[in-house]
Design an enzyme around this catalytic site. Sequence first.
Site, PDB file in Angstrom:
ATOM      1  CG  HIS A 178      -0.460   0.319   2.486  1.00 22.42           C
ATOM      2  ND1 HIS A 178       0.236  -0.594   3.236  1.00 22.42           N
ATOM      3  CD2 HIS A 178      -0.486   1.449   3.218  1.00 22.42           C
ATOM      4  CE1 HIS A 178       0.615  -0.023   4.369  1.00 22.42           C
ATOM      5  NE2 HIS A 178       0.185   1.216   4.397  1.00 22.42           N
ATOM      6  CE  LYS A 182       1.659   4.913   3.293  1.00 20.06           C
ATOM      7  NZ  LYS A 182       0.653   5.251   4.281  1.00 20.06           N
ATOM      8  CD  GLU A 216       3.905   1.549  12.041  1.00 17.66           C
ATOM      9  OE1 GLU A 216       2.724   1.631  11.678  1.00 17.66           O
ATOM     10  OE2 GLU A 216       4.491   0.476  12.202  1.00 17.66           O
ATOM     11  CG  ASP A 235       4.660  -5.706   9.558  1.00 16.38           C
ATOM     12  OD1 ASP A 235       3.694  -6.200   8.936  1.00 16.38           O
ATOM     13  OD2 ASP A 235       4.573  -4.659  10.236  1.00 16.38           O
ATOM     14  CG  HIS A 240       5.462  -1.065   3.587  1.00 19.03           C
ATOM     15  ND1 HIS A 240       4.599  -1.438   2.576  1.00 19.03           N
ATOM     16  CD2 HIS A 240       4.827  -1.378   4.738  1.00 19.03           C
ATOM     17  CE1 HIS A 240       3.515  -1.962   3.102  1.00 19.03           C
ATOM     18  NE2 HIS A 240       3.621  -1.942   4.416  1.00 19.03           N
TER      19      HIS A 240
HETATM   20  C1  BG6 Z   1       1.470  -2.470   7.321  1.00 19.15           C
HETATM   21  C2  BG6 Z   1       2.147  -3.195   8.433  1.00 19.15           C
HETATM   22  O1  BG6 Z   1       1.799  -3.033   6.091  1.00 19.15           O
HETATM   23  O2  BG6 Z   1       1.871  -1.116   7.329  1.00 19.15           O
HETATM   24  C3  BG6 Z   1       1.826  -2.549   9.765  1.00 19.15           C
HETATM   25  O3  BG6 Z   1       1.720  -4.557   8.444  1.00 19.15           O
HETATM   26  C4  BG6 Z   1       2.137  -1.074   9.731  1.00 19.15           C
HETATM   27  O4  BG6 Z   1       2.527  -3.182  10.815  1.00 19.15           O
HETATM   28  C5  BG6 Z   1       1.517  -0.420   8.506  1.00 19.15           C
HETATM   29  O5  BG6 Z   1       1.614  -0.480  10.891  1.00 19.15           O
HETATM   30  C6  BG6 Z   1       1.979   1.012   8.357  1.00 19.15           C
HETATM   31  O6  BG6 Z   1       1.248   1.637   7.338  1.00 19.15           O
HETATM   32  P1  BG6 Z   1       1.001   3.193   7.337  1.00 19.15           P
HETATM   33  O7  BG6 Z   1       0.262   3.440   6.069  1.00 19.15           O
HETATM   34  O8  BG6 Z   1       0.224   3.519   8.566  1.00 19.15           O
HETATM   35  O9  BG6 Z   1       2.367   3.810   7.358  1.00 19.15           O
END
Ligand code: BG6
Length: 489
Positions: A178, A182, A216, A235, A240
């Site tokens: 995802h 963004k 985070e 993860d 990402h």
């Molecule tokens: C997810 C992870 O893919 O991305 C999570 O599994 C994480 O652990 C999240 O919190 C973070 O996404 P974003 O969009 O909030 O940065």
Amino acid sequence: TMPPVCDFTVFGGTGDLALRKLLPALYHRDLEGHLPEDTRIIGVSRSEIDDEGYRAEVRAALERFVEPALLEPEAVERLLGRLHHLCLDADTAEGWHLLHGLLKDRPREDDAVRVFYLAVAPRLFGPTCERLAEIGVVNERARVVMEKPIGHDLGSAREVNDAVGSVFAEHQVFRIDHYLGKESVQNLLVTRFANTFLEPLWNSQWVDHVQITVSETVGVGSRGGYYDHAGALRDMVQNHLLQLLCLVAMEPPTYVGRENVRDEKLKVLQALKPLTPADVDRDTVRGQYVAGLVEGERAASYADDLGADRSDTETFVALKAEVQNWRWAGVPFYLRTGKRMDRRVSEIVVVFKEPPHAMFPGAEGGASANRLHICVQPDEGMRLHLTAKEPGPGGIRLRPVSLDLSYATTFDQRSPEAYERLLMDVVRGNPTLFMRRDEVEAAWSWVAPILDRWEESPEPPRRYPAGTPGPFAAAALLERDGRSWQETD
Ligand code: BG6
């Protein structure tokens, strides 16, 4: 233009991802008139609820996860009206004919695009696809969407890809990361390639190093079951962070098409310097949070969040990577990510070299290196750090200043959530922003030596108090190279 009519089936339809992200995203698209009238959304789960029960759950989720100002009663009813629920278990053959019946129940059944979204554990990806094939609902207009992580390591990722690939052709498989949906991540490509001034500097001659941070403040919450088995490397880094690295480092594609961008990203992944066990010991840091204060509130330790005595799963990773190609040889890419850190920020910082000649010796302040901060979240935008002369009649006094671009103030528009863009790309059949099989496997290959080494190492993750920037060793990783993490103010 309007996307085609679709039957959107979500496996794990009552799960966290569906309720928190997928259904709110579909709601937003519907609100803006982007779901054709006959679009249906079919939630599949093991819950024994009927359509009405599901609608009630989704209504509650929308009320919770959609911004109140955007919650329009008419649009909510419209979305709820599209919902169905089927109680199915991927482990048994029971009830699957119901899905077949529902999908066939259309005046011109083959016209609709069929999306099968697998918001379930990766071990169910293969079996679910096999059931779909058995009941005969996989046609040319069918697409399957997989959430990361795809597998647990290279071997299991290949198995998943093989199993899914025996039912769906690669162009029908959409592997979601995802981060690629963004707005600010897509803007990275535009910034690099729709402007002239950056690209000539975007190489080892002018760039000192690159930092990518995804920090985070949340802990693992209720996802401990999944997370403890995965850890931050699987993860976040495998997907990402490496995807962000690819977008920063890739060569310009000739145009933005379905395969070109992915081809270029793949080349970056393949150019990552493989890590030996000694490299892993020297260039990676893993951490785990213990109790502390996050944004003024007490936060428990990771083990307490899990309800376990102890765990050796990492909730923090920092590492140093290198892209071995003509453009980037010798330029370190420092990556870090963690939960329960001091703040929530996702950011890429490109640190340029010092000016080649110090023209203002003796000047107070001194010139500092230019830096480009690309802020992915929470405040989407960009900041270029420069050195300027402080106004005044006396001698020359140098001062760090910045050029700021804020998305929120520049564009008087709401930034759509990543999933809104990505789900519509699936319906339209556009795979550009999805990970191709070879990319996912190349990323697993690169993290494999880290996973292996950590597993055999007797040293547990370094503890860091919740609410801090991670273990000291992460700072030391850069200090050793005469550098430091750029903290946003
Ligand atoms: C997810 C992870 O893919 O991305 C999570 O599994 C994480 O652990 C999240 O919190 C973070 O996404 P974003 O969009 O909030 O940065």
